[in-house]
Scaffold this active site. Structure first.
Site, PDB file in Angstrom:
ATOM      1  N   PRO A 102       0.819  -1.216   0.000  1.00 45.68           N
ATOM      2  CA  PRO A 102       0.000   0.000   0.000  1.00 45.68           C
ATOM      3  C   PRO A 102       0.853   1.267   0.000  1.00 45.68           C
ATOM      4  CG  PRO A 102      -0.743  -1.557   1.669  1.00 45.68           C
ATOM      5  CD  PRO A 102       0.592  -2.033   1.194  1.00 45.68           C
ATOM      6  N   CYS A 103       0.278   2.332  -0.490  1.00 43.45           N
ATOM      7  CA  CYS A 103       0.965   3.632  -0.534  1.00 43.45           C
ATOM      8  C   CYS A 103       0.739   4.354   0.790  1.00 43.45           C
ATOM      9  CB  CYS A 103       0.421   4.464  -1.689  1.00 43.45           C
ATOM     10  SG  CYS A 103       1.185   6.078  -1.879  1.00 43.45           S
TER      11      CYS A 103
END
EC number: 2.1.1.37
Length: 358
Positions: A102-103
């Site tokens: 995930p960012c």
């Protein structure tokens, strides 16, 4: 661990209508090992197994995704990769680390953007595993927005850690669009690959787009779709009014109907992901409303894509089992990677590592 290469799951193309098939060279099978982090439902795994890899560890914390993963690969992924007890199960040696992490923003606060500055994020765990195990290569995938996230500082920090702190050769990341690799979906993602200094790799080219364009008609359900996927006249009216309101304000947000010769918008979780990929299918014969349709079934043939069609948009084979509810399936495929694009890039990585497996 059950090896999918031993059964029929991947004996057909990587996608029902894609150009990617398992490598025909029998000597390539299980020529390399890889681990599958943030595995989701195994998109990375299918791609790398198609190329002859053997998955020796996987992790995924979402229980519904674990259920789908186990139904297709025969082994249950380990859970939370941030926990030391989970990391302890990772084999000491493997060739390639794969992760669609995930960012997340880093709390750099004027620091140099090094390894310790990423602590507390999921990227830190990826980097820590790379540091401990020193794989020959890694293949990371993230949303396109990572490129400009936090004014570019997030990506800059990631590259700094991989290059300077970990000492890997990391070419400039590439924005890769799934539509260029045999699936009818406009899905852009950023790919980051890296090679251990011991490999001697100092150059890398991402795969070139294919000439063949696939459209929705190529992946449409072959049989008549159940009535439950068709929208009610009331809901269509609501969608049209919603779109008109946004258009009057200069916004482009709203439902969208994908023509048979068109390419789907990126399938996403939430945010009207399904409504932005409606299709027209006049094969419906039963207009009796089902429990999830409030009001009359529309006579325009407007319906949502099915979970199987979403699977095909991501390049999953038709033999891929969907053991969960539709709601969970949409979420899982929306969060997944596009298998053919991953496979094309994975093949490029293996070409660079080729001399290691002769």
């Amino acid at each position: 661990m059950k090896d999918v290469l031993d059964d029929n799951l991947l004996e057909e193309p990587a996608a029902q209508y894609s150009l990617f098939e398992p490598e025909s060279n029998p000597n390539l099978r299980e020529k390399f090992t890889f681990i599958d982090l943030f595995a989701g439902i195994g998109g990375f795994r299918i791609a790398m197994q198609n190329l002859g890899g053997k998955c020796i560890f996987s992790s995924e914390w979402d229980e519904q995704a674990q259920k789908t993963y186990e139904a297709n690969f025969g082994d249950l992924p380990y859970g939370d990769i941030t926990l030391e007890e989970t990391k302890a199960f990772i084999p000491e040696k493997f060739d390639i680390l794969c992760a669609g992490f995930p960012c997340q923003a880093f709390s750099i606060a004027g620091k140099r953007g090094g390894f310790e500055d990423t602590r507390g994020t999921l990227f830190f765990d990826v980097a820590e595993i790379i540091r401990r195990h020193q794989p020959k290569a890694f293949f990371l995938e993230n949303v396109k927005g990572l490129k400009n996230h936090d004014k570019g500082r997030t990506l800059k920090t990631i590259l700094n850690v991989l290059r300077e702190d970990l000492g890997y050769f990391v070419p400039e990341p590439a924005i890769v669009n799934a539509k260029n690799f045999g699936v009818p979906q406009n899905r852009e993602r950023i790919y980051i690959v890296g090679f251990h200094k011991s490999t001697g790799v100092n150059s890398f080219s991402y795969p070139e787009p294919l000439d063949k364009i696939v459209t929705f008609a190529d992946i449409r359900e072959e049989k008549t779709v159940p009535t439950k996927y068709y929208l009610s006249t009331q809901y269509i009216d609501t969608l049209r009014k919603h779109k008109e309101r946004h258009e009057s304000k200069g916004n482009g947000f709203g439902y969208e109907i994908i023509p048979d010769d068109g390419i789907a918008n990126a399938i996403v979780v939430g945010g009207m992901g399904r409504e932005r990929n409606l299709v027209i299918d006049h094969r419906i014969t039963d207009f009796t409303p089902t429990t999830n349709i409030k009001g009359e079934v529309n006579r325009e043939g407007i319906r949502k894509m099915t979970p199987r069609e979403w699977a095909r948009l991501q390049g999953f084979p038709d033999s891929y089992v969907i053991p969960v509810s539709d709601a969970s399936a949409y979420k899982q495929f929306g969060n997944s990677v596009a298998v053919p694009a991953i496979q094309a890039t994975g093949k490029k990585i293996l070409e660079k590592l080729g001399n290691l497996y002769d």
